[in-house]
Design an enzyme around this catalytic site. Structure first.
Site, mmCIF file in Angstrom:
data_model
loop_
_atom_site.group_PDB
_atom_site.id
_atom_site.type_symbol
_atom_site.label_atom_id
_atom_site.label_comp_id
_atom_site.label_asym_id
_atom_site.label_seq_id
_atom_site.Cartn_x
_atom_site.Cartn_y
_atom_site.Cartn_z
ATOM 1 N N ASN A 43 0.818 -1.215 0.000
ATOM 2 C CA ASN A 43 0.000 0.000 0.000
ATOM 3 C C ASN A 43 0.852 1.267 0.000
ATOM 4 O O ASN A 43 0.367 2.342 0.354
ATOM 5 C CB ASN A 43 -0.922 0.001 1.225
ATOM 6 C CG ASN A 43 -1.958 -1.110 1.160
ATOM 7 O OD1 ASN A 43 -2.490 -1.411 0.100
ATOM 8 N ND2 ASN A 43 -2.232 -1.730 2.299
ATOM 9 N N HIS A 129 -13.775 -1.886 6.544
ATOM 10 C CA HIS A 129 -12.588 -2.611 6.983
ATOM 11 C C HIS A 129 -12.818 -3.297 8.322
ATOM 12 O O HIS A 129 -13.648 -2.879 9.137
ATOM 13 C CB HIS A 129 -11.415 -1.631 7.092
ATOM 14 C CG HIS A 129 -10.103 -2.266 7.371
ATOM 15 N ND1 HIS A 129 -9.576 -2.363 8.649
ATOM 16 C CD2 HIS A 129 -9.201 -2.851 6.542
ATOM 17 C CE1 HIS A 129 -8.401 -2.959 8.589
ATOM 18 N NE2 HIS A 129 -8.146 -3.273 7.326
ATOM 19 N N GLU A 171 -15.716 3.724 4.395
ATOM 20 C CA GLU A 171 -14.406 4.036 3.835
ATOM 21 C C GLU A 171 -14.637 4.988 2.673
ATOM 22 O O GLU A 171 -15.656 4.901 1.990
ATOM 23 C CB GLU A 171 -13.717 2.766 3.343
ATOM 24 C CG GLU A 171 -13.387 1.765 4.433
ATOM 25 C CD GLU A 171 -12.698 0.523 3.890
ATOM 26 O OE1 GLU A 171 -11.722 0.667 3.126
ATOM 27 O OE2 GLU A 171 -13.134 -0.583 4.224
ATOM 28 N N SER A 175 -11.128 -0.714 0.455
ATOM 29 C CA SER A 175 -9.822 -1.340 0.312
ATOM 30 C C SER A 175 -9.823 -2.580 -0.558
ATOM 31 O O SER A 175 -8.789 -2.937 -1.128
ATOM 32 C CB SER A 175 -9.269 -1.707 1.697
ATOM 33 O OG SER A 175 -10.162 -2.568 2.385
ATOM 34 N N ASP A 200 -13.246 6.758 6.783
ATOM 35 C CA ASP A 200 -11.897 6.193 6.819
ATOM 36 C C ASP A 200 -11.211 6.511 5.492
ATOM 37 O O ASP A 200 -11.571 5.969 4.446
ATOM 38 C CB ASP A 200 -11.990 4.681 7.040
ATOM 39 C CG ASP A 200 -10.620 4.028 7.173
ATOM 40 O OD1 ASP A 200 -9.607 4.661 6.812
ATOM 41 O OD2 ASP A 200 -10.557 2.866 7.619
ATOM 42 N N HIS A 203 -7.189 4.768 2.255
ATOM 43 C CA HIS A 203 -6.784 4.498 0.871
ATOM 44 C C HIS A 203 -7.023 5.696 -0.054
ATOM 45 O O HIS A 203 -6.852 5.577 -1.265
ATOM 46 C CB HIS A 203 -7.524 3.267 0.344
ATOM 47 C CG HIS A 203 -7.211 2.024 1.111
ATOM 48 N ND1 HIS A 203 -6.136 1.216 0.812
ATOM 49 C CD2 HIS A 203 -7.809 1.468 2.196
ATOM 50 C CE1 HIS A 203 -6.097 0.204 1.661
ATOM 51 N NE2 HIS A 203 -7.090 0.335 2.514
ATOM 52 N N LYS A 235 0.266 3.967 4.556
ATOM 53 C CA LYS A 235 0.021 3.721 3.132
ATOM 54 C C LYS A 235 0.687 4.819 2.300
ATOM 55 O O LYS A 235 1.879 4.741 2.022
ATOM 56 C CB LYS A 235 -1.477 3.572 2.887
ATOM 57 C CG LYS A 235 -2.030 2.327 3.586
ATOM 58 C CD LYS A 235 -3.489 2.125 3.384
ATOM 59 C CE LYS A 235 -3.960 0.786 3.923
ATOM 60 N NZ LYS A 235 -3.683 0.552 5.347
#
Length: 385
Positions: A43, A129, A171, A175, A200, A203, A235
């Site tokens: 990541n 997640h 998210e 992910s 979140d 990513h 990440k």
């Protein structure tokens, strides 16, 4: 046979056998110091984990502050590095304040549990997640899990609640499939029903938004009083740690109430020094975010993914778990490391190769990736993407 004649761990053998039969047995693989294969599994989206300036930032912090924080941040583990970095990161994403945790996982646990609790409702996307799933379980709130990216389902859950307080979890970039959350629509629903939106951005930071400021910033929600951001430093920033970003009163509350902050040793200074240096690089080189998406597009095309990728994640669904493992192994044997996601990380029947693009990929890297992926997917075809 008497129960005392059996080992209390005897049941693990049966569980292990079932996992092996289902193709779900996992193992740890040691990564060499100098990898010989092309990495499309990590990541490290901006390629900053090995950037000289980032390494230098970690070394300087290590030499100045020592190897560890030395204790909880409420005891002896709080340094200038912690407070300076969390405010810099908050400023970058457009939030009033921030609080650094030891990982993205603990940041999610701390934020969700502290901002919900008994007598409240937590509405969570089905693809959230594992850290958010665990946070829901620990919250002691009533939890409603809604279909993936289904705004109407979230609205229905909020409209039908009896609880005074409600929190919606998503998210921003999911992910496992790389899809974007409909943040504006979710925020509109939350505001209509007096709910807090926790996003979140693990990513999305460094990949989406102006210069990598994240999808919340891109959606025009930066600094909103009813939006809280969680993210990780492991990440795009190539380091370690996590953060919660949002209103000042949220930061103050977490310091008093988040058990994963109060009772955890502060993040190591070297991780903060590296993350701060990585943020410097991102600010100085904002085109890195666009490079990630451009490289993800190349990977998606060769894999036959129908939709243009919206993040660094390119998901190639193989279906069967053992077939996905075989495809990932074939890629590695040919010099390209890819991720392989199987249940429980993804739903049954959707085991997949998970490719991650990096800003630092060269033309030679991409040529190798295209050649290997084309050959492997010819023998292990995707069922859908």
């Amino acid at each position: 046979m008497n129960r005392t004649d059996l080992s209390p761990l005897a049941w693990l053998a049966e569980v292990e056998a079932r996992r092996r039969e289902a193709g779900l047995r996992r193992s740890l693989r040691v990564r060499p110091v100098v990898a010989t294969e092309l990495d499309l599994a990590s990541n490290d989206y901006l390629g900053l984990a090995t950037h000289p300036a980032v390494i230098a930032g970690g070394i300087e912090a290590l030499q100045t502050w020592g190897a560890g924080a030395g204790g909880s941040r409420l005891v002896t583990g709080n340094t200038e590095l912690h407070q300076q970095f969390e405010q810099r990161l908050a400023n970058f994403v457009g939030a009033p304040a921030g609080l650094v945790f030891s990982s993205g996982y603990t940041a999610n646990l701390g934020a969700v549990v502290s901002l919900s609790g008994p007598g409240s409702l937590v509405v969570s996307d089905a693809y959230c997640h594992a850290s958010l799933v665990d946070a829901c379980r620990l919250s002691r709130a009533r939890v409603a899990v809604t279909a993936h990216r289904d705004v109407d389902a979230v609205a229905a859950a909020l409209a039908g609640r009896a609880e005074e307080r409600a929190v919606v979890l998503t998210e921003s970039v999911f992910s496992t499939d790389g899809a974007l959350a409909p943040l504006r629509e979710l925020h509109e629903v939350c505001r209509r029903h007096g709910a807090l939106l926790i996003v979140d951005e693990a990513h999305a930071l460094g990949v989406r938004g102006l210069g990598g400021r994240g999808l919340v910033h891109e959606a025009g929600l930066a600094g909103a009083p009813d939006v809280v951001i969680t993210t990780t430093l492991s990440k795009a920033l190539g380091s370690q740690g996590g953060a919660v970003l949002g209103p000042v009163e949220v930061r103050d509350h977490l310091i008093d109430a988040a058990r994963t902050f109060i009772f955890d040793t502060g993040l190591a200074p070297a991780a903060l020094g590296a993350a701060s240096a990585a943020l410097d690089v991102l600010i100085a080189e904002p085109t890195r975010a666009a490079d990630v998406l451009r490289h993800a597009s190349v990977l998606a095309q060769v894999c036959g993914v129908r939709h243009e990728p919206q993040s660094a994640v390119v998901s190639v669904i193989i279906g069967d778990a053992e077939a996905a493992v075989a495809a990932a192994t074939a890629c590695l044997d040919a010099g390209v490391r890819v991720g392989c996601f199987r249940p429980p990380s993804v739903p049954e029947g959707t085991s997949r190769l998970r490719l991650t693009a990096r800003a630092s990929l060269t033309e030679r890297d991409l040529e190798l990736a295209v050649r290997v992926l084309r050959d492997v997917l010819r023998d292990h075809p995707a069922v859908s993407s």
